[in-house]
Design a protein around this motif. Sequence first.
Motif, mmCIF file in Angstrom:
data_model
loop_
_atom_site.group_PDB
_atom_site.id
_atom_site.type_symbol
_atom_site.label_atom_id
_atom_site.label_comp_id
_atom_site.label_asym_id
_atom_site.label_seq_id
_atom_site.Cartn_x
_atom_site.Cartn_y
_atom_site.Cartn_z
ATOM 1 N N THR A 67 0.830 -1.208 0.000
ATOM 2 C CA THR A 67 0.000 0.000 0.000
ATOM 3 C C THR A 67 0.864 1.259 0.000
ATOM 4 O OG1 THR A 67 -1.817 -1.122 1.125
ATOM 5 C CG2 THR A 67 -1.767 1.275 1.274
ATOM 6 N N THR A 68 1.997 1.204 0.696
ATOM 7 C CA THR A 68 2.920 2.343 0.667
ATOM 8 C C THR A 68 3.406 2.610 -0.750
ATOM 9 O OG1 THR A 68 3.630 1.884 2.932
ATOM 10 C CG2 THR A 68 5.078 3.252 1.593
ATOM 11 N N CYS A 69 3.676 1.533 -1.503
ATOM 12 C CA CYS A 69 4.065 1.720 -2.907
ATOM 13 C C CYS A 69 2.935 2.378 -3.697
ATOM 14 C CB CYS A 69 4.430 0.376 -3.528
ATOM 15 S SG CYS A 69 5.938 -0.363 -2.876
ATOM 16 N N ALA A 70 1.688 1.991 -3.417
ATOM 17 C CA ALA A 70 0.555 2.609 -4.108
ATOM 18 C C ALA A 70 0.447 4.094 -3.745
ATOM 19 C CB ALA A 70 -0.733 1.870 -3.743
ATOM 20 N N ILE A 71 0.681 4.418 -2.481
ATOM 21 C CA ILE A 71 0.666 5.831 -2.063
ATOM 22 C C ILE A 71 1.749 6.613 -2.802
ATOM 23 C CG2 ILE A 71 1.094 7.351 -0.093
ATOM 24 C CD1 ILE A 71 -0.233 5.222 1.675
ATOM 25 N N THR A 72 2.905 6.002 -2.993
ATOM 26 C CA THR A 72 3.980 6.658 -3.747
ATOM 27 C C THR A 72 3.550 6.936 -5.179
ATOM 28 O OG1 THR A 72 5.648 5.546 -2.385
ATOM 29 C CG2 THR A 72 6.378 6.443 -4.483
ATOM 30 N N VAL A 73 2.870 5.988 -5.802
ATOM 31 C CA VAL A 73 2.384 6.189 -7.172
ATOM 32 C C VAL A 73 1.381 7.336 -7.219
ATOM 33 C CG1 VAL A 73 1.081 5.137 -9.061
ATOM 34 C CG2 VAL A 73 2.812 3.805 -7.851
ATOM 35 N N LEU A 74 0.424 7.355 -6.267
ATOM 36 C CA LEU A 74 -0.567 8.428 -6.233
ATOM 37 C C LEU A 74 0.078 9.784 -5.976
ATOM 38 C CD1 LEU A 74 -3.386 6.613 -4.216
ATOM 39 C CD2 LEU A 74 -3.333 7.095 -6.673
ATOM 40 N N ALA A 75 1.107 9.812 -5.116
ATOM 41 C CA ALA A 75 1.823 11.073 -4.880
ATOM 42 C C ALA A 75 2.515 11.553 -6.155
ATOM 43 C CB ALA A 75 2.841 10.893 -3.755
ATOM 44 N N GLY A 76 3.042 10.604 -6.935
ATOM 45 C CA GLY A 76 3.638 10.978 -8.222
ATOM 46 C C GLY A 76 2.618 11.573 -9.170
ATOM 47 N N LEU A 77 1.407 10.990 -9.190
ATOM 48 C CA LEU A 77 0.347 11.554 -10.019
ATOM 49 C C LEU A 77 -0.012 12.967 -9.561
ATOM 50 C CD1 LEU A 77 -1.946 8.410 -10.397
ATOM 51 C CD2 LEU A 77 -0.537 9.465 -12.188
ATOM 52 N N ALA A 78 -0.059 13.169 -8.238
ATOM 53 C CA ALA A 78 -0.340 14.507 -7.719
ATOM 54 C C ALA A 78 0.745 15.496 -8.132
ATOM 55 C CB ALA A 78 -0.465 14.456 -6.201
ATOM 56 N N GLN A 79 2.013 15.065 -8.118
ATOM 57 C CA GLN A 79 3.097 15.945 -8.548
ATOM 58 C C GLN A 79 2.977 16.286 -10.035
ATOM 59 O OE1 GLN A 79 6.382 13.450 -6.830
ATOM 60 N NE2 GLN A 79 7.140 15.444 -6.108
ATOM 61 N N LEU A 80 2.553 15.310 -10.840
ATOM 62 C CA LEU A 80 2.338 15.604 -12.256
ATOM 63 C C LEU A 80 1.265 16.670 -12.423
ATOM 64 C CD1 LEU A 80 2.433 12.100 -14.037
ATOM 65 C CD2 LEU A 80 4.173 13.889 -14.051
ATOM 66 N N GLY A 81 0.185 16.565 -11.638
ATOM 67 C CA GLY A 81 -0.862 17.580 -11.703
ATOM 68 C C GLY A 81 -0.361 18.956 -11.312
ATOM 69 N N LEU A 82 0.450 19.021 -10.237
ATOM 70 C CA LEU A 82 0.993 20.314 -9.816
ATOM 71 C C LEU A 82 1.920 20.885 -10.877
ATOM 72 C CD1 LEU A 82 1.765 19.553 -6.054
ATOM 73 C CD2 LEU A 82 -0.133 20.892 -6.979
ATOM 74 N N GLY A 83 2.703 20.006 -11.502
ATOM 75 C CA GLY A 83 3.591 20.483 -12.552
ATOM 76 C C GLY A 83 2.830 21.015 -13.747
ATOM 77 N N CYS A 84 1.732 20.352 -14.128
ATOM 78 C CA CYS A 84 0.914 20.826 -15.249
ATOM 79 C C CYS A 84 0.228 22.148 -14.914
ATOM 80 C CB CYS A 84 -0.122 19.769 -15.626
ATOM 81 S SG CYS A 84 0.578 18.257 -16.332
ATOM 82 N N LEU A 85 -0.113 22.335 -13.641
ATOM 83 C CA LEU A 85 -0.727 23.603 -13.213
ATOM 84 C C LEU A 85 0.290 24.724 -13.050
ATOM 85 C CD1 LEU A 85 -3.279 22.285 -10.564
ATOM 86 C CD2 LEU A 85 -3.779 23.122 -12.860
ATOM 87 N N ARG A 86 1.596 24.382 -13.151
ATOM 88 C CA ARG A 86 2.689 25.365 -13.094
ATOM 89 C C ARG A 86 2.647 26.170 -11.793
ATOM 90 N NH1 ARG A 86 5.084 25.350 -17.861
ATOM 91 N NH2 ARG A 86 6.289 27.222 -17.356
ATOM 92 N N VAL A 87 2.596 25.441 -10.692
ATOM 93 C CA VAL A 87 2.536 26.101 -9.383
ATOM 94 C C VAL A 87 3.830 25.882 -8.600
ATOM 95 C CG1 VAL A 87 0.034 25.923 -9.242
ATOM 96 C CG2 VAL A 87 1.439 24.061 -8.341
ATOM 97 N N ALA A 88 4.903 25.487 -9.300
ATOM 98 C CA ALA A 88 6.129 25.139 -8.584
ATOM 99 C C ALA A 88 6.664 26.316 -7.784
ATOM 100 C CB ALA A 88 7.185 24.644 -9.573
ATOM 101 N N ARG A 89 6.600 27.522 -8.368
ATOM 102 C CA ARG A 89 7.147 28.688 -7.664
ATOM 103 C C ARG A 89 6.389 28.984 -6.376
ATOM 104 N NH1 ARG A 89 12.242 30.362 -8.953
ATOM 105 N NH2 ARG A 89 12.608 29.879 -11.136
ATOM 106 N N THR A 90 5.130 28.551 -6.305
ATOM 107 C CA THR A 90 4.334 28.801 -5.108
ATOM 108 C C THR A 90 4.922 28.081 -3.908
ATOM 109 O OG1 THR A 90 2.395 28.958 -6.528
ATOM 110 C CG2 THR A 90 1.996 28.719 -4.174
ATOM 111 N N ALA A 91 5.496 26.908 -4.135
ATOM 112 C CA ALA A 91 6.073 26.145 -3.026
ATOM 113 C C ALA A 91 7.221 26.900 -2.376
ATOM 114 C CB ALA A 91 6.552 24.781 -3.517
ATOM 115 N N LEU A 92 7.905 27.748 -3.146
ATOM 116 C CA LEU A 92 9.032 28.504 -2.586
ATOM 117 C C LEU A 92 8.569 29.646 -1.694
ATOM 118 C CD1 LEU A 92 11.357 28.690 -5.728
ATOM 119 C CD2 LEU A 92 11.331 26.999 -3.895
ATOM 120 N N ALA A 93 7.243 29.910 -1.667
ATOM 121 C CA ALA A 93 6.723 30.962 -0.792
ATOM 122 C C ALA A 93 6.634 30.509 0.652
ATOM 123 C CB ALA A 93 5.339 31.408 -1.275
ATOM 124 N N VAL A 94 6.781 29.198 0.914
ATOM 125 C CA VAL A 94 6.761 28.697 2.285
ATOM 126 C C VAL A 94 7.962 29.269 3.025
ATOM 127 C CG1 VAL A 94 6.783 26.629 3.718
ATOM 128 C CG2 VAL A 94 5.595 26.610 1.533
#
Length: 776
Positions: free
Chosen positions: A108-135
């Motif tokens: 299940t941890t491996c499945a969570i890793t796959v889903l997290a990768g899909l979420a990262q792909l979505g964030l990359g397509c939304l071009r929100v990477a610079r927002t993370a640097l605002a933390v």
Amino acid sequence: MSACVPTRTTDSAHTPRANNPHAPPPRKKFRIASADLSASVAVFLIALPLSLGIALATGAPLQAGLVAAAVGGLVAGRIGGSALQVSGPAAGLTVVTADLIHRYGWRTTCAITVLAGLAQLGLGCLRVARTALAVSPAVVHGMLAGIGVAIAVAQLHIVLGGTPQSSVLDNLRSLPAQLADLHPAALSISVLTLAILLLWPRIPGRLGRIARVVPAALVSVALATVVAALAHLHLDMVDLPSWRSHALVGLPEGPALGLVAAVLTITLVCSVQSLLGAVAVDKLLSKRPELNAGVRRSDLNRELLGQGTANIVSGALGGLPVAGVAVRSVANVRAGAVSRNSTMLHGVWVVVAALLLVPVLELIPLAALAALVMAVGIQMVSLNHIRTITRHREILVYAVTTLGVVFLGVLEGVGLGIAVAVCVAMHRLARTRITHEEKEGVHHVRVRGQLTFLAVPRLSRTLHLVPQGTDAVVELDGSFMDHAAYESLQCWQDAHTAHGGTVEVTGRAGTRIAEPASASHSCCRPWTPWRNHHCDRPQEEEQHAGRPSGHQLATGISAFQRNTAPHVRGELARLAREGQQPAQLFLTCADSRVVTSMITSSGPGDLFVVRNVGNLVPLPGAESGDDSVGAAIEYAMDVLKVRSITVCGHSGCGAMQALLTTPPEGAQTPLRRWLRHGQPSLERMGAQDRAWARLAGRAPADAVEQLCLTNVVQQLEHLRAHESVARRLAEGDLELHGMYFHVGEAQAYLLTEGTGAEQLPDEVFDQVAPTARVTV
């Protein structure tokens, strides 16, 4: 009978594409630079033991660490937006992954890793990477410090010969019992590993420089393995099951909310760590100009896409979560990598080791890997970061985030840290102290904190306590002022000065804050990168009073390297390659107040400047052993091919004063011998048949100013006597200009030809206005 076969040539006219425009473009040959090859080996030697150690710390199958390292190198290295960042299993994910394995199991941890990768792909397509640097950096470093503490406490049990618990609190509670039941063999191997890790980078001299070529992590684990084998110690060793039984991803099982929180946590930690790592790699590359041209700046959105793809592949193949790893990335840059080939090759070496070096890897004691990972965890609590955060008064945010991660979890700790950071920022914006007092007839208004619209009512009330027509000082001790506060302060200042009062706005140290100037009237900024220059700085003069000139020189050099060099480095590099090609020869006085770049708005490479006492041009043959000016003129004419020559005099010239006041008799010092070249100017001024020069329609203020003006005209005549100048004037490709700079007025004047009318002089110096240029 032999057949005639056409041969290929390197001439582009004979290539197949030249003969057939529809032919496909020729393929580029794949080449690997030797620097990339050596860097990949260095990174591999660091990644191999760390990957096994991180897998051990999470409780995952040890092959999972090798899978993540290989996928991070091959997939993230190929697709990611940072060419030199190395990805793989990261220590920052250890606590999160260990908790997920304990709670949901490995598949299940491996499945969570796959889903997290899909979420990262979505964030990359939304071009929100610079927002993370605002933390806030305090939140990020607090998160890493909390993870580091959790790693170190857990691995300490393995170092002592025991087994870690599932949480930090449980590990702390069981630590006294573990200390009472030590395992001498495991402890000795761990101590040996830590000692080598600590001492290896500190070997002095030439031997140390040679030794540091091999990473300390590899040396420590290798020596610990050799010692354990030679001493026949009974220890738990690395156990790599057959790849045939390697567990792959399975369908996620567990409560939906828990799985969503797990995916968000993996996504957050992987993304923030990878993006910050990419920014850190860019900073390292900025210090290596030789790589700047070949390596592009990181594309953070593409980096998210690369990390997401790597996590999908790693999770599907039964590997740990993947993120950018600072230790390996720094090693990659310092090893001289020049492209992403080094990162990908390191992944290839991991695959080769996982398939062919299993017998060797199974000789490694687990205690050595635990000591290695514990050291990495301790290093994540950076004292340098703590000092920096303390200076910026963010220590509360850092402490809350660290403690939250240690005792509650990564996602909870980061959430607490962000909440505290927002509260601190709001408190700073809202908390502003404004006081008023009178000292020796001067009214002082002090503002402590940030000036926002919330403080405008109090600011207005306090400012109106200052009586009209009095002297006032407004001291601003803050780093922010919004538009509402600025307008309120500016309106009061205009009204107060209109009623005869004076207002001085200062910073916290009493330094005067200058009024904002428009671009057309900016103060003393001849070329934009020269930002450290100020026209009026009495406080600095008082501060440096009594100090040796060497201190001021060093301070100026430091300011240049810090503020100006980054802006002009590219331009100076171009000039270094192409050589100097100035358009003008600018001959002026050596007076320190005449700054040629400032009064001509020029920069490096624009002017070929010759300076001497009195801006004199000796006549040919009159140099008497001093050919410096003549040599400069000849070089400018025949080698540099300048198109114009400007002779610039200035007000208050000491050389002209000396010509007027020094009697001709007396000892012939070097200065007197040089000033004899100014005698023709003195004779020209005294000639009865010549009218005096005029300055923008007015007569000169005194004889010294008249001599300064006349000297410019006379030196232009001396220039015409030089053979190289006369030749270029005859050819029509050279212009001569006269210029006069009034220091006290900060005003430049250009020489124009007289009209010939009897009532006008022969020479007129016209003012150079901002809106018009006088033709010479």
